[in-house]
Design a protein around this motif. Structure first.
Motif, PDB file in Angstrom:
ATOM      1  N   LEU A  33       0.832  -1.211   0.000  1.00  0.00           N
ATOM      2  CA  LEU A  33       0.000   0.000   0.000  1.00  0.00           C
ATOM      3  C   LEU A  33       0.863   1.255   0.000  1.00  0.00           C
ATOM      4  O   LEU A  33       0.407   2.332  -0.386  1.00  0.00           O
ATOM      5  CB  LEU A  33      -0.927   0.004   1.220  1.00  0.00           C
ATOM      6  N   LEU A  34       2.111   1.095   0.418  1.00  0.00           N
ATOM      7  CA  LEU A  34       3.041   2.225   0.434  1.00  0.00           C
ATOM      8  C   LEU A  34       3.185   2.822  -0.960  1.00  0.00           C
ATOM      9  O   LEU A  34       3.345   4.042  -1.117  1.00  0.00           O
ATOM     10  CB  LEU A  34       4.402   1.745   0.949  1.00  0.00           C
ATOM     11  N   TYR A  35       3.120   1.959  -1.976  1.00  0.00           N
ATOM     12  CA  TYR A  35       3.299   2.423  -3.346  1.00  0.00           C
ATOM     13  C   TYR A  35       2.007   2.958  -3.952  1.00  0.00           C
ATOM     14  O   TYR A  35       1.989   3.371  -5.111  1.00  0.00           O
ATOM     15  CB  TYR A  35       3.856   1.277  -4.198  1.00  0.00           C
ATOM     16  N   GLU A  36       0.937   2.937  -3.162  1.00  0.00           N
ATOM     17  CA  GLU A  36      -0.319   3.543  -3.597  1.00  0.00           C
ATOM     18  C   GLU A  36      -0.529   4.906  -2.931  1.00  0.00           C
ATOM     19  O   GLU A  36      -1.595   5.497  -3.047  1.00  0.00           O
ATOM     20  CB  GLU A  36      -1.496   2.622  -3.271  1.00  0.00           C
ATOM     21  N   MET A  37       0.499   5.372  -2.229  1.00  0.00           N
ATOM     22  CA  MET A  37       0.440   6.674  -1.580  1.00  0.00           C
ATOM     23  C   MET A  37       1.183   7.701  -2.439  1.00  0.00           C
ATOM     24  O   MET A  37       2.118   7.356  -3.162  1.00  0.00           O
ATOM     25  CB  MET A  37       1.055   6.615  -0.178  1.00  0.00           C
ATOM     26  N   SER A  50      10.415   4.618  18.981  1.00  0.00           N
ATOM     27  CA  SER A  50      10.926   5.091  20.281  1.00  0.00           C
ATOM     28  C   SER A  50      12.330   4.587  20.590  1.00  0.00           C
ATOM     29  O   SER A  50      13.016   5.141  21.451  1.00  0.00           O
ATOM     30  CB  SER A  50       9.966   4.661  21.394  1.00  0.00           C
ATOM     31  N   SER A  51      12.766   3.536  19.902  1.00  0.00           N
ATOM     32  CA  SER A  51      14.110   2.981  20.119  1.00  0.00           C
ATOM     33  C   SER A  51      15.104   3.453  19.069  1.00  0.00           C
ATOM     34  O   SER A  51      16.231   2.948  18.999  1.00  0.00           O
ATOM     35  CB  SER A  51      14.064   1.442  20.111  1.00  0.00           C
ATOM     36  N   GLY A  52      14.684   4.420  18.254  1.00  0.00           N
ATOM     37  CA  GLY A  52      15.568   4.960  17.232  1.00  0.00           C
ATOM     38  C   GLY A  52      15.707   4.081  16.005  1.00  0.00           C
ATOM     39  O   GLY A  52      16.622   4.281  15.201  1.00  0.00           O
ATOM     40  N   ASN A  53      14.799   3.112  15.851  1.00  0.00           N
ATOM     41  CA  ASN A  53      14.856   2.223  14.695  1.00  0.00           C
ATOM     42  C   ASN A  53      14.156   2.861  13.497  1.00  0.00           C
ATOM     43  O   ASN A  53      12.987   3.237  13.591  1.00  0.00           O
ATOM     44  CB  ASN A  53      14.171   0.891  15.014  1.00  0.00           C
ATOM     45  N   ASN A  54      14.874   2.997  12.378  1.00  0.00           N
ATOM     46  CA  ASN A  54      14.206   3.424  11.158  1.00  0.00           C
ATOM     47  C   ASN A  54      13.545   2.214  10.500  1.00  0.00           C
ATOM     48  O   ASN A  54      13.600   1.095  11.027  1.00  0.00           O
ATOM     49  CB  ASN A  54      15.176   4.133  10.208  1.00  0.00           C
ATOM     50  N   LEU A  55      12.939   2.415   9.346  1.00  0.00           N
ATOM     51  CA  LEU A  55      12.201   1.334   8.695  1.00  0.00           C
ATOM     52  C   LEU A  55      13.122   0.174   8.314  1.00  0.00           C
ATOM     53  O   LEU A  55      12.714  -0.998   8.344  1.00  0.00           O
ATOM     54  CB  LEU A  55      11.492   1.873   7.447  1.00  0.00           C
ATOM     55  N   LEU A  56      14.368   0.474   7.982  1.00  0.00           N
ATOM     56  CA  LEU A  56      15.320  -0.563   7.602  1.00  0.00           C
ATOM     57  C   LEU A  56      15.745  -1.390   8.812  1.00  0.00           C
ATOM     58  O   LEU A  56      16.005  -2.597   8.684  1.00  0.00           O
ATOM     59  CB  LEU A  56      16.531   0.063   6.919  1.00  0.00           C
ATOM     60  N   HIS A  57      15.825  -0.760   9.980  1.00  0.00           N
ATOM     61  CA  HIS A  57      16.094  -1.506  11.205  1.00  0.00           C
ATOM     62  C   HIS A  57      15.001  -2.544  11.445  1.00  0.00           C
ATOM     63  O   HIS A  57      15.282  -3.685  11.849  1.00  0.00           O
ATOM     64  CB  HIS A  57      16.163  -0.568  12.420  1.00  0.00           C
ATOM     65  N   LEU A  58      13.761  -2.156  11.207  1.00  0.00           N
ATOM     66  CA  LEU A  58      12.636  -3.061  11.438  1.00  0.00           C
ATOM     67  C   LEU A  58      12.645  -4.206  10.432  1.00  0.00           C
ATOM     68  O   LEU A  58      12.304  -5.343  10.761  1.00  0.00           O
ATOM     69  CB  LEU A  58      11.317  -2.290  11.340  1.00  0.00           C
ATOM     70  N   ALA A  59      13.053  -3.895   9.192  1.00  0.00           N
ATOM     71  CA  ALA A  59      13.163  -4.955   8.180  1.00  0.00           C
ATOM     72  C   ALA A  59      14.305  -5.909   8.491  1.00  0.00           C
ATOM     73  O   ALA A  59      14.304  -7.060   8.036  1.00  0.00           O
ATOM     74  CB  ALA A  59      13.368  -4.332   6.795  1.00  0.00           C
ATOM     75  N   ALA A  60      15.287  -5.447   9.266  1.00  0.00           N
ATOM     76  CA  ALA A  60      16.438  -6.283   9.607  1.00  0.00           C
ATOM     77  C   ALA A  60      16.126  -7.273  10.719  1.00  0.00           C
ATOM     78  O   ALA A  60      16.896  -8.207  10.948  1.00  0.00           O
ATOM     79  CB  ALA A  60      17.613  -5.396  10.023  1.00  0.00           C
ATOM     80  N   ARG A  90      15.810  -0.252  -0.813  1.00  0.00           N
ATOM     81  CA  ARG A  90      15.584   0.524  -2.033  1.00  0.00           C
ATOM     82  C   ARG A  90      14.631   1.689  -1.797  1.00  0.00           C
ATOM     83  O   ARG A  90      14.708   2.699  -2.499  1.00  0.00           O
ATOM     84  CB  ARG A  90      15.020  -0.381  -3.141  1.00  0.00           C
ATOM     85  N   PHE A  91      13.765   1.566  -0.803  1.00  0.00           N
ATOM     86  CA  PHE A  91      12.772   2.606  -0.571  1.00  0.00           C
ATOM     87  C   PHE A  91      13.306   3.742   0.293  1.00  0.00           C
ATOM     88  O   PHE A  91      13.092   4.917  -0.010  1.00  0.00           O
ATOM     89  CB  PHE A  91      11.530   1.997   0.094  1.00  0.00           C
ATOM     90  N   VAL A  92      14.011   3.423   1.368  1.00  0.00           N
ATOM     91  CA  VAL A  92      14.439   4.450   2.318  1.00  0.00           C
ATOM     92  C   VAL A  92      15.591   5.269   1.758  1.00  0.00           C
ATOM     93  O   VAL A  92      16.157   4.961   0.703  1.00  0.00           O
ATOM     94  CB  VAL A  92      14.850   3.805   3.666  1.00  0.00           C
ATOM     95  N   CYS A  93      15.967   6.295   2.490  1.00  0.00           N
ATOM     96  CA  CYS A  93      17.102   7.134   2.087  1.00  0.00           C
ATOM     97  C   CYS A  93      18.409   6.356   2.237  1.00  0.00           C
ATOM     98  O   CYS A  93      18.537   5.526   3.140  1.00  0.00           O
ATOM     99  CB  CYS A  93      17.158   8.391   2.953  1.00  0.00           C
ATOM    100  N   PRO A  94      19.387   6.610   1.381  1.00  0.00           N
ATOM    101  CA  PRO A  94      20.659   5.879   1.457  1.00  0.00           C
ATOM    102  C   PRO A  94      21.346   5.987   2.815  1.00  0.00           C
ATOM    103  O   PRO A  94      21.992   5.042   3.265  1.00  0.00           O
ATOM    104  CB  PRO A  94      21.499   6.535   0.352  1.00  0.00           C
ATOM    105  N   LEU A  95      21.190   7.139   3.473  1.00  0.00           N
ATOM    106  CA  LEU A  95      21.841   7.324   4.769  1.00  0.00           C
ATOM    107  C   LEU A  95      21.245   6.443   5.861  1.00  0.00           C
ATOM    108  O   LEU A  95      21.869   6.228   6.896  1.00  0.00           O
ATOM    109  CB  LEU A  95      21.751   8.793   5.192  1.00  0.00           C
ATOM    110  N   ASN A  96      20.032   5.925   5.639  1.00  0.00           N
ATOM    111  CA  ASN A  96      19.393   5.067   6.639  1.00  0.00           C
ATOM    112  C   ASN A  96      20.163   3.778   6.867  1.00  0.00           C
ATOM    113  O   ASN A  96      20.065   3.167   7.923  1.00  0.00           O
ATOM    114  CB  ASN A  96      17.957   4.732   6.215  1.00  0.00           C
ATOM    115  N   LEU A  97      20.919   3.345   5.865  1.00  0.00           N
ATOM    116  CA  LEU A  97      21.703   2.130   6.015  1.00  0.00           C
ATOM    117  C   LEU A  97      22.821   2.308   7.034  1.00  0.00           C
ATOM    118  O   LEU A  97      23.267   1.334   7.651  1.00  0.00           O
ATOM    119  CB  LEU A  97      22.290   1.728   4.656  1.00  0.00           C
TER     120      LEU A  97
END
Length: 290
Positions: A33-37, A50-60, A90-97
């Motif tokens: 659904l993210l790609y329908e926004m 709240s733990s400072g996890n970005n979306l890539l942290h959660l995918a990890a 691929r979706f998040v900003c490169p710096l998120n890695l």
């Protein structure tokens, strides 16, 4: 969601919104659904919990057990986890890695820690599979090589040429035996290369599945060609005077081939689908709900 688009900002008791929660629980239909926004989806490129996890942290993080159990084999499970990680990357900003959470861990560090045991299980699964098929391929090579030397009917004592050289069935035997030998050798080399690889976690995405697909496909072709060569030999020896022998020979030839297809093809199809299929993510959308 389409009726109440503002619901995308609602959070659960852990403070995760619906996209974050879908990544944690590996719900690809919700994540798509993210790609329908419209431009609203850009907020998820920088949002943290709240733990400072970005979306890539959660995918990890390691997927829930109920999601992993839907996939057969530890190697395919780690492959699916890598596909999720690469998709979100691929979706998040490169710096998120490179971004660190409150535990001072980057997404890659989280992925390695969370999937350490699964990588070991995947390595063990692939090694056992490759070892089993290596023995099979070696046996086929031995059989078809011996058959190529001791041709059916023997050789003419004067010319040294095979007795059945001009027979169509002998041509079928020779071609099938050669195909079986070459494909079996290719299969053996592929399985041996798997056994000597380094088994890095990212090798499970394409490198190892590709070798396993080639090895299994070559083994299937080799087995099929060997059975056809054996059937042609039976016809040369017993069926030339009775063409009705073609019926039982053909039926017996189809039996092991059908058994192989029934037992092993599902694994080959699953590997091909998981590695080269359309995937579970749908990025092409032509309308926005928010």
């Amino acid at each position: 969601m389409w009726r109440f688009p503002d619901a995308i900002w609602s959070t659960n008791e852990d403070g995760h919104n619906f996209i974050q929660y879908s990544v944690i629980n590996r719900s690809e239909k919700i994540y798509n659904l993210l790609y329908e926004m419209s431009e609203h989806k850009n907020i998820y490129k920088t949002i943290t919990d709240s733990s400072g996890n970005n979306l890539l942290h959660l995918a990890a993080r390691l997927a829930p057990a109920n999601k992993l159990n839907l996939i057969s084999g530890a190697a395919l499970q780690i492959q699916r986890e890598l596909q999720w990680f690469k998709e979100v990357d691929r979706f998040v900003c490169p710096l998120n890695l490179l971004q660190k959470n409150s535990d001072d861990e980057t997404p890659q560090m989280v992925f390695t820690r969370e999937h350490k045991d699964l990588v070991i299980e995947g390595e063990s699964w692939i090694k056992k599979t490759a070892e089993s098929y290596t023995i099979t391929a070696a046996l086929i090579i031995t059989i078809v090589f011996a058959a190529a030397i001791t041709v059916p009917g023997g050789n003419n004592q004067e010319s040294g040429m095979p007795v059945f050289t001009n027979d169509i069935a002998f041509t079928v035997f020779a071609i099938s035996d050669a195909i079986s030998l070459f494909t079996a050798v290719t299969s053996l080399l592929m399985f041996l290369s798997i056994l000597t690889t380094r088994f890095a976690e990212h090798d499970f995405l394409f490198k190892l599945p590709r070798k396993l697909i080639i090895g299994l496909t070559m083994l299937f072709l080799s087995t099929t060609a060997m059975i056809i060569a054996f059937g042609a030999t039976l016809f040369l020896v017993f069926g030339k005077s009775n063409l009705l022998m073609l019926i039982p020979i053909g039926a017996l030839t189809c039996l092991p081939i059908t058994s192989f297809v029934t037992l092993q093809c599902p694994l080959i199809v699953e590997l091909i689908s998981a590695t080269y299929g359309g995937g579970i993510f749908v990025r092409e959308k032509y309308g926005y709900f928010y």
